[in-house]
Scaffold this motif. Structure first.
Motif, PDB file in Angstrom:
ATOM      1  N   ASP A 406       0.851  -1.185   0.000  1.00 52.15           N
ATOM      2  CA  ASP A 406       0.000   0.000   0.000  1.00 52.15           C
ATOM      3  C   ASP A 406       0.893   1.244   0.000  1.00 52.15           C
ATOM      4  N   HIS A 407       1.217   1.761  -1.165  1.00 53.60           N
ATOM      5  CA  HIS A 407       2.130   2.892  -1.266  1.00 53.60           C
ATOM      6  C   HIS A 407       1.619   4.121  -0.534  1.00 53.60           C
ATOM      7  N   HIS A 408       0.318   4.377  -0.647  1.00 52.17           N
ATOM      8  CA  HIS A 408      -0.229   5.593  -0.045  1.00 52.17           C
ATOM      9  C   HIS A 408      -0.101   5.551   1.478  1.00 52.17           C
ATOM     10  N   ARG A 444       4.429  -1.067 -10.261  1.00 51.48           N
ATOM     11  CA  ARG A 444       3.493  -0.092  -9.688  1.00 51.48           C
ATOM     12  C   ARG A 444       4.343   1.074  -9.181  1.00 51.48           C
ATOM     13  N   THR A 446       4.569   5.084  -7.693  1.00 50.29           N
ATOM     14  CA  THR A 446       3.859   6.158  -7.007  1.00 50.29           C
ATOM     15  C   THR A 446       4.846   7.297  -6.750  1.00 50.29           C
ATOM     16  N   THR A 467       2.771   9.726 -12.910  1.00 50.37           N
ATOM     17  CA  THR A 467       2.447   9.632 -11.489  1.00 50.37           C
ATOM     18  C   THR A 467       2.890  10.917 -10.811  1.00 50.37           C
ATOM     19  N   GLY A 469       2.257  13.569  -6.954  1.00 47.65           N
ATOM     20  CA  GLY A 469       1.747  13.684  -5.596  1.00 47.65           C
ATOM     21  C   GLY A 469       2.381  14.872  -4.904  1.00 47.65           C
ATOM     22  N   ALA A 480      -1.122  11.203  -3.441  1.00 45.74           N
ATOM     23  CA  ALA A 480      -0.232  10.579  -4.416  1.00 45.74           C
ATOM     24  C   ALA A 480      -1.049   9.750  -5.396  1.00 45.74           C
ATOM     25  N   ARG A 481      -0.528   9.576  -6.584  1.00 46.93           N
ATOM     26  CA  ARG A 481      -1.199   8.823  -7.643  1.00 46.93           C
ATOM     27  C   ARG A 481      -0.295   7.658  -8.051  1.00 46.93           C
ATOM     28  N   THR A 482      -0.878   6.468  -8.078  1.00 44.92           N
ATOM     29  CA  THR A 482      -0.145   5.264  -8.442  1.00 44.92           C
ATOM     30  C   THR A 482      -0.484   4.861  -9.865  1.00 44.92           C
ATOM     31  N   GLU A 484       0.282   1.829 -12.871  1.00 46.50           N
ATOM     32  CA  GLU A 484       0.820   0.499 -13.154  1.00 46.50           C
ATOM     33  C   GLU A 484       1.237   0.424 -14.614  1.00 46.50           C
ATOM     34  N   SER A 581      -5.050   3.620 -13.352  1.00 46.48           N
ATOM     35  CA  SER A 581      -4.410   4.275 -12.199  1.00 46.48           C
ATOM     36  C   SER A 581      -5.382   4.360 -11.055  1.00 46.48           C
TER      37      SER A 581
END
Length: 582
Positions: A406-408, A444, A446, A467, A469, A480-482, A484, A581
């Motif tokens: 979970d990057h965020h 992925r 971010t 991407t 943020g 932030a925006r992920t 792929e 995204s």
């Protein structure tokens, strides 16, 4: 004034000897004034007798004619009529024989020598009848002052040379060798440097004048050497006259020392708050014992040696601490992991430094089915202060690895950690999760306030991964925006910092390298492995800079290695597009 002056003769009772040299009596007649000539001889005789320096009148045959009071005090056994060679040292009697004999090879100037423990300069005044008046001027104090001055100059020269040699190295063993060798060369026949104990073991450095310097570590009893235990604790030194050379143990005497020990000095080596050891100086019984002046000089020498040793030890300790801490700040080595190639390069803003504000990190998955985490970031600022924060960020991300999917959430927790830190800096970064599935490499990505990555396709096309943020460590919350994307075999994803695009140089020296040049360079790297892409980008940026100043620069490449023939459609390789995204 007319012809009013003449030199008076000195009357010695039975005859007149020469003309007075030190105390001439000027008999002058001025207008209306005149001196009584009958008083002149008496005045001169009284003055001659009270002269502060010894005066001897000797005839041509070496017989004493007369002595003044100072001469009788210097030579109490001398009487008028004695033979000169019976009462004075040979240097004076020989000088009189040559002068009275009129030998032309003998200089007529003063001669010097010792009488009763003092040094005199004898000035002759030959008379026409062959008698000689010897004026003995005490030269002892002047010679002692000159000798003291020469000794002070020699010691200053020695201390200057010692300081120069000691300051030429910050290596502790080498510094110990220089101290022992220099002490044996200038202060004694042999020297032993005893380092502070490590348990009951001591590092010993032996030096003998004209011999080699040897080092060893052994168990010794410091209490067995008078004054050594106190010196190692930093107490004032024990005077050399209190140390019995017979009490010196055999382990303290260097191999090849000439004879038995005759005199010893044990001097502490003062350091910066902690004693740096002790220096032991040895002289054999055939040499003179250490004088008080030599003992004082040995302490001055030991003070400089102790300061140099202390500085070398402090530098060594700090270098070891720095190296230990630096290991946590240096970026990891990258290579091929789970079928994916990783390569990176880092160049700090100052070429003499090893760390700075840009950083990258890599945490591989446990196996090929789990994602690996890559991080590339840029802390505001540069130098060691920024590097300290990069270390904290890397350690925090390492602790958050269980949440790496979970990057965020990872960015939010990192943001909270930075906001509660005493650091006032922020960071931009890109998180990338990499996994190999079905022959393709899935990513992925971010971004948090960082420059968007580029993907180099097999046909040379360069795509921007959009991407973005907010900064981390600047605002209460992070957005932030992920994105792929997938890499086909032979394709590469490049992460970089603004030190690359903002490298200032070129033909006029003031133009940014820019994103367009980076894109063009990447387009020429299609199909190249990750390491080659990184080297190409770093080389072009360095050439663009020339010798100009620059910011920290970091590049990280992720490549899907080419394992088989490409799948072509209408002669063109398939290139997956960025997926949805979130």
């Amino acid at each position: 004034m007319g012809n009013c002056c003449r030199k008076a003769s000195i009357s010695h009772g039975r005859k007149v000897v020469g003309r007075a040299r030190c105390v001439p009596l000027l008999v002058c007649a001025f207008r209306g004034f005149s001196a009584a000539p009958r008083d002149a001889a008496a005045s001169v005789g009284a003055t001659w007798g009270d002269a502060p320096c010894p005066v001897l009148v000797v005839d041509r045959h070496g017989g004493l004619v007369q002595l003044n009071r100072a001469a009788r005090s210097l030579l109490p056994d001398a009487c008028d009529g004695d033979r000169l060679h019976d009462i004075v040292p040979v240097w004076l009697s020989d000088a009189h024989r040559h002068i009275a004999g009129g030998q032309p090879d003998r200089p007529r100037g003063p001669v010097s020598g010792a009488i009763d423990g003092r040094v005199f300069e004898a000035h002759p005044s030959p008379a026409a009848d062959g008698d000689v008046v010897w004026w003995l001027v005490d030269d002892t104090e002047r010679r002692l002052a000159e000798q003291a001055l020469r000794s002070a100059r020699e010691r200053s020269t020695v201390l200057a040379e010692v300081s120069s040699r000691l300051l030429s190295t910050l290596n502790v063993p080498r510094c110990m060798e220089v101290v022992a060798d220099t002490a044996a060369e200038y202060l004694a026949e042999a020297a032993v440097l005893v380092a502070p104990p490590q348990g009951r073991r001591h590092h010993l450095t032996y030096a003998r004048r004209g011999g080699p310097v040897t080092r060893m570590t052994r168990t010794v009893d410091a209490h067995g050497v008078p004054g050594l235990s106190e010196a190692l604790q930093g107490f004032p030194p024990v005077p050399a006259r209190w140390i019995n050379p017979d009490d010196i143990p055999d382990w303290l005497v260097p191999e090849g020392f000439p004879g038995a020990v005759g005199s010893v000095i044990v001097a502490p080596l003062p350091g910066h708050g902690v004693p740096a050891g002790a220096l032991i100086l040895l002289r054999s019984g055939t040499e003179k014992s250490f004088s008080d002046g030599e003992e004082v000089f040995a302490r001055l020498f030991a003070a400089r040696a102790g300061a140099a040793l202390s500085a070398a030890r402090l530098y060594t300790e700090q270098a070891a601490i720095t190296a230990t801490l630096m290991q946590e700040l240096l970026p990891p080595a990258l290579g091929r992991v789970h079928g994916v190639e990783y390569a990176a390069a880092y160049r700090p803003a100052k070429d003499h430094e090893r760390v700075g504000g840009d950083f990258y990190d890599f945490h591989p998955g446990a196996d090929s089915s789990q994602e690996s985490l890559v991080v590339l970031g840029d802390v505001a600022g540069k130098g060691l202060d920024a590097a300290v924060l990069t270390g904290k960020i890397r350690n925090t991300l390492h602790a958050l690895l269980p949440l790496a999917a979970d990057h965020h959430r990872v960015l939010s927790l990192l943001n909270g950690a930075l906001l509660t830190s005493h650091h006032t800096r922020f960071v931009t970064l890109v998180l990338g999760s990499v996994c190999r599935r079905g022959g393709r490499t899935e990513l992925r990505l971010t971004g948090a306030g960082h420059l968007p990555p580029f993907v180099v396709r097999n046909n040379g096309q360069v795509e921007e991964v959009r991407t973005h943020g907010t900064l981390v460590g600047a605002l209460p919350t992070v957005t932030a925006r992920t994105v792929e994307t997938t890499l086909a075999p032979g394709e590469t994803c490049l992460l970089y910092t603004d030190g690359i695009t903002e490298a200032r140089g070129g033909p006029v020296g003031d133009e940014f390298f820019g994103e367009h040049r980076l894109r063009r360079a990447l387009g020429e790297c299609a199909g190249m492995p990750a390491e080659a892409v990184v080297e190409r980008v770093q080389m072009l940026a360095t050439q663009w800079l020339g010798t100009g100043r620059h910011d920290d620069m970091a590049v990280l490449a992720i490549s899907a290695p080419r394992t088989g023939p490409l799948s072509l459609v209408d002669g063109t390789a398939r290139h997956p597009r960025p997926r949805r995204s979130r």
